[in-house]
Write a protein that holds these residues in place. Structure first.
Motif, PDB file in Angstrom:
ATOM      1  N   GLY A 210       0.807  -1.226   0.000  1.00  0.00           N
ATOM      2  CA  GLY A 210       0.000   0.000   0.000  1.00  0.00           C
ATOM      3  C   GLY A 210       0.837   1.271   0.000  1.00  0.00           C
ATOM      4  N   ALA A 211       2.144   1.132  -0.162  1.00  0.00           N
ATOM      5  CA  ALA A 211       3.008   2.316  -0.218  1.00  0.00           C
ATOM      6  C   ALA A 211       2.866   3.000  -1.575  1.00  0.00           C
ATOM      7  CB  ALA A 211       4.466   1.899  -0.002  1.00  0.00           C
ATOM      8  N   SER A 212       3.153   4.290  -1.630  1.00  0.00           N
ATOM      9  CA  SER A 212       3.138   4.968  -2.925  1.00  0.00           C
ATOM     10  C   SER A 212       4.560   5.359  -3.304  1.00  0.00           C
ATOM     11  CB  SER A 212       2.228   6.194  -2.884  1.00  0.00           C
ATOM     12  OG  SER A 212       2.836   7.231  -2.161  1.00  0.00           O
ATOM     13  N   ILE A 213       4.820   5.355  -4.605  1.00  0.00           N
ATOM     14  CA  ILE A 213       6.133   5.751  -5.116  1.00  0.00           C
ATOM     15  C   ILE A 213       5.937   7.023  -5.925  1.00  0.00           C
ATOM     16  CG2 ILE A 213       8.110   5.053  -6.519  1.00  0.00           C
ATOM     17  CD1 ILE A 213       7.265   2.144  -6.130  1.00  0.00           C
ATOM     18  N   ARG A 214       6.593   8.101  -5.515  1.00  0.00           N
ATOM     19  CA  ARG A 214       6.441   9.374  -6.231  1.00  0.00           C
ATOM     20  C   ARG A 214       7.751   9.757  -6.903  1.00  0.00           C
ATOM     21  NH1 ARG A 214       3.688  10.211  -1.509  1.00  0.00           N
ATOM     22  NH2 ARG A 214       5.380  11.376  -0.511  1.00  0.00           N
ATOM     23  N   ASP A 215       7.715   9.820  -8.234  1.00  0.00           N
ATOM     24  CA  ASP A 215       8.885  10.271  -8.987  1.00  0.00           C
ATOM     25  C   ASP A 215       8.719  11.751  -9.270  1.00  0.00           C
ATOM     26  OD1 ASP A 215      10.649   7.891  -9.587  1.00  0.00           O
ATOM     27  OD2 ASP A 215       8.683   7.096 -10.162  1.00  0.00           O
ATOM     28  N   LEU A 216       9.553  12.576  -8.640  1.00  0.00           N
ATOM     29  CA  LEU A 216       9.360  14.028  -8.691  1.00  0.00           C
ATOM     30  C   LEU A 216       9.566  14.594 -10.090  1.00  0.00           C
ATOM     31  CD1 LEU A 216      11.231  15.003  -5.402  1.00  0.00           C
ATOM     32  CD2 LEU A 216       8.805  14.471  -5.719  1.00  0.00           C
ATOM     33  N   ARG A 217      10.314  13.883 -10.928  1.00  0.00           N
ATOM     34  CA  ARG A 217      10.579  14.399 -12.274  1.00  0.00           C
ATOM     35  C   ARG A 217       9.455  14.109 -13.247  1.00  0.00           C
ATOM     36  NH1 ARG A 217      16.785  14.464 -14.291  1.00  0.00           N
ATOM     37  NH2 ARG A 217      17.426  16.078 -12.852  1.00  0.00           N
ATOM     38  N   GLN A 218       8.523  13.262 -12.851  1.00  0.00           N
ATOM     39  CA  GLN A 218       7.423  12.963 -13.770  1.00  0.00           C
ATOM     40  C   GLN A 218       6.367  14.049 -13.705  1.00  0.00           C
ATOM     41  OE1 GLN A 218       6.135   8.871 -13.074  1.00  0.00           O
ATOM     42  NE2 GLN A 218       6.888   8.438 -15.130  1.00  0.00           N
ATOM     43  N   ALA A 219       6.089  14.649 -14.857  1.00  0.00           N
ATOM     44  CA  ALA A 219       5.071  15.695 -14.916  1.00  0.00           C
ATOM     45  C   ALA A 219       3.691  15.057 -14.947  1.00  0.00           C
ATOM     46  CB  ALA A 219       5.291  16.548 -16.162  1.00  0.00           C
ATOM     47  N   PRO A 220       2.646  15.802 -14.559  1.00  0.00           N
ATOM     48  CA  PRO A 220       1.283  15.281 -14.703  1.00  0.00           C
ATOM     49  C   PRO A 220       1.051  14.875 -16.163  1.00  0.00           C
ATOM     50  CG  PRO A 220       1.271  17.440 -13.625  1.00  0.00           C
ATOM     51  CD  PRO A 220       2.679  17.175 -14.048  1.00  0.00           C
ATOM     52  N   THR A 221       0.299  13.806 -16.386  1.00  0.00           N
ATOM     53  CA  THR A 221       0.113  13.319 -17.753  1.00  0.00           C
ATOM     54  C   THR A 221      -0.965  14.093 -18.503  1.00  0.00           C
ATOM     55  OG1 THR A 221      -1.365  11.670 -16.830  1.00  0.00           O
ATOM     56  CG2 THR A 221       0.886  10.962 -17.298  1.00  0.00           C
ATOM     57  N   ASP A 222      -1.718  14.943 -17.782  1.00  0.00           N
ATOM     58  CA  ASP A 222      -2.818  15.661 -18.437  1.00  0.00           C
ATOM     59  C   ASP A 222      -2.438  17.098 -18.796  1.00  0.00           C
ATOM     60  OD1 ASP A 222      -2.602  16.508 -15.868  1.00  0.00           O
ATOM     61  OD2 ASP A 222      -4.755  16.629 -15.484  1.00  0.00           O
ATOM     62  N   LEU A 223      -1.142  17.392 -18.912  1.00  0.00           N
ATOM     63  CA  LEU A 223      -0.737  18.752 -19.285  1.00  0.00           C
ATOM     64  C   LEU A 223      -1.241  19.086 -20.682  1.00  0.00           C
ATOM     65  CD1 LEU A 223       2.932  19.132 -18.014  1.00  0.00           C
ATOM     66  CD2 LEU A 223       0.859  20.206 -17.109  1.00  0.00           C
ATOM     67  N   ASP A 224      -1.523  20.362 -20.885  1.00  0.00           N
ATOM     68  CA  ASP A 224      -2.023  20.820 -22.177  1.00  0.00           C
ATOM     69  C   ASP A 224      -1.547  22.259 -22.359  1.00  0.00           C
ATOM     70  OD1 ASP A 224      -3.430  21.052 -24.547  1.00  0.00           O
ATOM     71  OD2 ASP A 224      -5.233  20.124 -23.736  1.00  0.00           O
ATOM     72  N   VAL A 225      -1.980  22.912 -23.433  1.00  0.00           N
ATOM     73  CA  VAL A 225      -1.685  24.335 -23.580  1.00  0.00           C
ATOM     74  C   VAL A 225      -2.494  25.107 -22.531  1.00  0.00           C
ATOM     75  CG1 VAL A 225      -1.107  24.149 -26.010  1.00  0.00           C
ATOM     76  CG2 VAL A 225      -3.478  24.597 -25.356  1.00  0.00           C
ATOM     77  N   PRO A 226      -2.064  26.327 -22.181  1.00  0.00           N
ATOM     78  CA  PRO A 226      -2.777  27.072 -21.128  1.00  0.00           C
ATOM     79  C   PRO A 226      -4.093  27.673 -21.631  1.00  0.00           C
ATOM     80  CG  PRO A 226      -0.995  28.406 -22.022  1.00  0.00           C
ATOM     81  CD  PRO A 226      -0.883  27.052 -22.690  1.00  0.00           C
ATOM     82  N   ARG A 227      -4.960  28.045 -20.669  1.00  0.00           N
ATOM     83  CA  ARG A 227      -6.137  28.849 -21.015  1.00  0.00           C
ATOM     84  C   ARG A 227      -5.702  30.231 -21.468  1.00  0.00           C
ATOM     85  NH1 ARG A 227      -6.833  27.057 -16.028  1.00  0.00           N
ATOM     86  NH2 ARG A 227      -6.658  29.143 -15.115  1.00  0.00           N
ATOM     87  N   GLY A 228      -4.550  30.674 -20.984  1.00  0.00           N
ATOM     88  CA  GLY A 228      -4.016  31.986 -21.334  1.00  0.00           C
ATOM     89  C   GLY A 228      -4.333  33.038 -20.298  1.00  0.00           C
ATOM     90  N   PRO A 229      -3.805  34.262 -20.523  1.00  0.00           N
ATOM     91  CA  PRO A 229      -3.903  35.318 -19.503  1.00  0.00           C
ATOM     92  C   PRO A 229      -5.338  35.757 -19.232  1.00  0.00           C
ATOM     93  CG  PRO A 229      -3.049  36.185 -21.582  1.00  0.00           C
ATOM     94  CD  PRO A 229      -3.080  34.701 -21.728  1.00  0.00           C
ATOM     95  N   GLY A 230      -5.535  36.372 -18.069  1.00  0.00           N
ATOM     96  CA  GLY A 230      -6.829  36.979 -17.740  1.00  0.00           C
ATOM     97  C   GLY A 230      -7.864  36.002 -17.251  1.00  0.00           C
TER      98      GLY A 230
END
Lengths: 355, 355
Positions: A125-145
């Motif tokens: 039940g332990a979790s392994i966290r790799d700090l270098r792994q980015a979230p897999t759901d990254l996308d372009v930003p909504r943008g400013p404002g």
């Protein structure tokens, strides 16, 4: 969410500069560190060996002693050159996972993809966290404002890499917290992530999504407070990393910039063929490149005066103030208060402040 | 190196705008295209259906007909939304590989990682090339000032995405070749790669290595000629892609820039909250951001006047010339010669020229 109590593994390397993740987390981390696991230095404390570690964290010889002291998470505190993991460490990590300790690592070796470690983690039940792994759901930003008005974002940019942007960002965050701001350090690199326990190493994100990662980090910071101090990466005129710098800048949309500079440096460290423009021009360029996307202002210069005696350091700081017409200080040497005041003077009132 | 004779697969989609890779390769590619495989349009020719495809490439109903016509390489000519591959296409691709045809694909699905296709390719000796996969040995760049003096680099940057940077780059390359330059088109995106048969899709590179990828592309171009036209990506004030733009710019170290703009556009297309500065300011900003790393000059404005009648188009071009004090033209509509002359006027003499 359970309260994490860290054991930090540096086995034999606690005094090495590669243990900077361990040192940074002990110095700046908010999570409790119950022990350092390093048989070569067992019996001492962290601050006795490395004064700026500040806290007298006991150094123990074995994982079991750390577990007995209450550790429930093992942080790999060393980033060896090449990022590879010695076999003996793998054995120790496997043992920790078997005992149900979470494991956190900023290594290139992605531990959560190791079938044996994965199997053991599923069983315990332990979790392994790799700090270098980015979230897999990254996308372009909504943008400013597109964010709430009450959120204010400060971003520490620089004239080069490895000149203390992360330290400046953390010191400013702590100074702001000390005067009552709901201030949050937003980490954008692996050591910052190990310190804060969250974040994205933006230099490892696919280039299309760097700005999206910057916005993701601001969104995530916004859930934690009202005044964000976002660690910068690279430098605008750095021949290798300027793309990371600008993508982050346009994703983060800072309200205020703090420009970090090493006193006296006239060229990019790793690219001596690139001469730095005068500091005033670099500051103006940071403002201009942000302007069409989200206007911002350089509020202060954070100078690193490492290696200069105190009188010389104060002299250079005075000179830089006159040259740039901005508050300038070395936050490590003389404290972050003057720069923080300059930053806050550029921001509309922030909730929870006592100014 | 064997001479490649392409069959381009668009099965049912030749008229669709998603077939832009097929259209681009037929229009601009240097490799011979012996057939398009598309049973829905069999019996016609490419140029009869899409006039700007120019060449009367026969459209055939089956892979076998393409093989009989001499094809030795199958190019996937469609980039479906989401980049996934229908099962029927996979069957056809497997069949092509079995017959010994190489396969080239710009899809998100990495074909060379499909165990079945891989096995078949090993058996038949065919190669599978995934255009989106970057070289695995990318690193940070050596930096400016490290290339031969006789090499000249022109880079087509822009004020937004999808406004014709690739087309401008290719048209300039062809015009330069026509006057005797050893000119090379350097592709930085997947369609450009499919057209030229080499390159790196820089927007899919890990952000730390974008500048390194730019330098890699220039090094590779330098083996092919003396005057490089490097396709730009993104835009300097684009909230999502500016990091790719700047990383590429500092990696490529262009001697001359051509600034591409869509006539009349005042905002970033996908981010209408971002207003574009005047064209003169954008040009100045591109020069300033390059200057400390490798000085460059915007030599001309490549305007896209699509949708305007000819008189209006000529009017806008004249106006832009006056406003910017630079040569301006629409290279698709009125040819690339004027802009090419402006570019060459900014370059020291190039070997093999007849100016």
């Amino acid at each position: 969410v359970k309260t994490e109590r860290l054991a930090i593994l540096t086995e034999g390397l606690f005094l090495d500069h590669h243990a900077k993740t361990a040192h940074g987390v002990i110095r700046y981390g908010q999570r409790e560190v119950v022990a350092v696991v390093d048989s070569a230095h067992a019996g001492r404390t962290a601050s006795a060996l490395i004064p700026f570690c500040v806290k007298p964290v006991p150094i123990v010889a074995s994982l079991q002693e750390a577990v007995d002291a209450g550790a429930n998470c093992l942080l790999i505190g060393v980033a060896p050159t090449g990022g590879k993991l010695p076999q003996s460490w793998l054995t120790l990590i496997a043992e920790a996972i078997e005992q149900g300790l979470d494991v956190e690592s900023g290594l290139h070796t992605i531990l959560s993809e190791d079938p044996q470690l994965k199997d053991r983690a599923e069983a315990s039940g332990a979790s392994i966290r790799d700090l270098r792994q980015a979230p897999t759901d990254l996308d372009v930003p909504r943008g400013p404002g597109k964010r709430r008005d009450s959120l204010k974002v400060v971003h520490s940019v620089g004239t080069d890499v490895a000149i203390g942007k992360k330290t400046v960002t953390i010191e400013l965050t702590r100074a702001a917290q000390a005067v009552g701001d709901k201030a949050v350090f937003v980490p954008t690199g692996q050591t910052g992530i190990a310190i804060a326990g969250w974040g994205i190493a933006v230099d490892h994100v696919v280039s299309d999504y760097v700005a999206g990662a910057g916005e993701w980090l601001v969104d995530e910071g916004a859930r934690r407070g009202d005044l964000l101090f976002v660690e910068g990466q690279g430098a605008l005129f750095h021949p290798a990393y300027s793309g990371v710098t600008l993508g982050l800048l346009h994703g983060v949309c800072p309200d205020v910039l703090v420009l970090t500079h090493r006193a006296g440096s006239a060229r990019i460290g790793s690219y001596p063929q690139v001469e730095l423009p005068p500091l005033t021009e670099i500051a103006a360029e940071y403002e201009r490149i942000c302007s069409p996307v989200h206007p911002t202002k350089v509020a202060a210069i954070a100078l690193s005066t490492v290696g200069l005696d105190e009188d010389t350091a104060r002299g250079v700081i005075d000179e830089t103030e006159k040259e740039c017409g901005l508050i300038c200080d070395d936050v490590v040497r003389f404290g972050a208060d003057r720069i923080l005041r300059a930053v806050r003077a550029e921001l509309p009132p922030v909730e929870g402040t006592d100014v």
